[in-house]
Design an enzyme around this catalytic site. Structure first.
Site, PDB file in Angstrom:
ATOM      1  N   ASP A 129      51.397  71.101  14.242  1.00  0.00           N
ATOM      2  CA  ASP A 129      51.455  69.848  13.486  1.00  0.00           C
ATOM      3  C   ASP A 129      50.140  69.104  13.739  1.00  0.00           C
ATOM      4  OD1 ASP A 129      54.312  69.842  12.465  1.00  0.00           O
ATOM      5  OD2 ASP A 129      54.608  70.190  14.590  1.00  0.00           O
ATOM      6  N   HIS A 166      58.055  75.663  21.729  1.00  0.00           N
ATOM      7  CA  HIS A 166      58.439  74.491  22.531  1.00  0.00           C
ATOM      8  C   HIS A 166      58.349  74.822  24.024  1.00  0.00           C
ATOM      9  CE1 HIS A 166      60.962  73.597  18.806  1.00  0.00           C
ATOM     10  NE2 HIS A 166      60.260  72.486  18.943  1.00  0.00           N
TER      11      HIS A 166
HETATM   12  O1  PAF Z   1      57.073  67.408  16.127  1.00  0.00           O
HETATM   13  C1  PAF Z   1      58.267  67.010  16.234  1.00  0.00           C
HETATM   14  O2  PAF Z   1      59.166  67.753  16.626  1.00  0.00           O
HETATM   15  C2  PAF Z   1      58.608  65.594  15.820  1.00  0.00           C
HETATM   16  O3  PAF Z   1      57.847  65.164  14.764  1.00  0.00           O
HETATM   17  C3  PAF Z   1      58.513  64.590  17.000  1.00  0.00           C
HETATM   18  C4  PAF Z   1      57.107  64.483  17.534  1.00  0.00           C
HETATM   19  C5  PAF Z   1      59.449  65.023  18.123  1.00  0.00           C
HETATM   20  C6  PAF Z   1      58.944  63.202  16.526  1.00  0.00           C
HETATM   21  O4  PAF Z   1      60.234  63.195  16.034  1.00  0.00           O
END
Ligand code: PAF
Length: 272
Positions: free
Chosen positions: A141, A28
């Site tokens: 993802d 992140h």
């Molecule tokens: O990837 C994520 O953490 C979630 O799917 C997101 C994009 C924040 C949507 O809730």
């Protein structure tokens, strides 16, 4: 949040946005750092979105640590941490959803049929509140990223979608908040995902183009790990995710594997 964004927009500032569900890790934070390069100010949302979890899934158990996340974001000098309550995002009577139909069906959508509808809906809501110029999503993802790209095109949203490379631990395991579910033995076992992806990459480099041969080799590699249960291993088109028989120029190899309580996903773009 909306009025802060409105002010920044009026000042001609470019807003870069990183949507997350919190329990932040280095993956992140690398999105956040990239956001700082792509915008004048950075907004990070933390919202564990109930609609992307099926009733049998881990919404309640999903790891949360807001004060630690807050500290990490302050250290990165993020401008806004947006942490809305569920009732504000889904007020009583709310009945509108966003569905990116075809792209939501394969891969993770096969076993989690309502998952991407929840993701597309919440991301659209967050975009409408935060009003970013650009939004950054991790490539781990991969399907989610393609869905968001399609959504933005289809709904004609004026937002640049930026994919950011997967961040891995030293042993190759892709960083994920769900790695927190793994005990020490399972954590060791989790290396089989990235190991199998590297094997596929070597095969392609040596000239293998058959998706079947690569999927079999990846499957065999993962099955060597007794704690791992394969959910899917697929090779598909980079954009449409349609399965391919042969890798011509490039394709994405995507997999989902269960280890203990964790469902882990990983992928690799294979280039010939
Ligand atoms: O990837 C994520 O953490 C979630 O799917 C997101 C994009 C924040 C949507 O809730």
């Amino acid at each position: 949040m909306a009025s802060w964004s409105e002010t920044k927009r009026r000042q001609g500032r470019r807003i870069a946005f990183v949507p997350t569900m919190g329990f932040l890790h280095e993956g992140h934070l690398s999105l956040v750092r990239h956001a700082k390069e792509r915008g004048d100010c950075v907004v990070v949302s933390i919202f564990v979105n109930p609609t992307q979890f099926a009733p049998t899934e881990d919404f309640t158990a999903y790891p949360r640590d807001l004060s630690r996340d807050n500290r990490l974001l302050q250290a990165e000098a993020v401008d806004v941490l947006f942490h809305p309550p569920v009732e504000e995002i889904y007020p009583t009577g709310c009945q509108t959803h966003v569905e990116v139909e075809t792209l939501s069906k394969p891969l993770c959508g096969m076993l989690r049929p309502a998952h991407f509808r929840g993701v597309a809906t919440v991301v659209t809501k967050l975009f409408n509140i935060v009003r970013p110029h650009a939004a950054i999503f991790g490539e781990k993802d991969y399907q989610q990223l393609q869905i968001i790209r399609r959504l933005v095109r289809d709904l004609m949203l004026d937002i640049e979608i930026i994919g950011h490379p997967i961040v891995r631990e030293a042993d190759g395991v892709a960083m994920s908040s769900r790695n927190a579910y793994l005990n020490a033995e399972e954590r060791k076992a989790a290396v089989c995902l990235s190991r199998s992806l590297r094997k596929a990459e070597c095969m392609v480099r040596r000239g293998e183009a058959s998706a079947k041969a690569i999927i079999e080799a990846v499957g065999a590699e993962i099955k060597n790990e007794p704690l791992a249960i394969v959910e899917y291993i697929k090779i598909g088109d980079l954009e449409t995710l349609d399965e391919v028989d042969e890798i011509r120029d490039s394709a994405v190899l995507a997999l989902a594997v269960r280890i203990g309580k964790a469902r882990l996903i990983d992928n690799k773009v294979l280039i010939r």
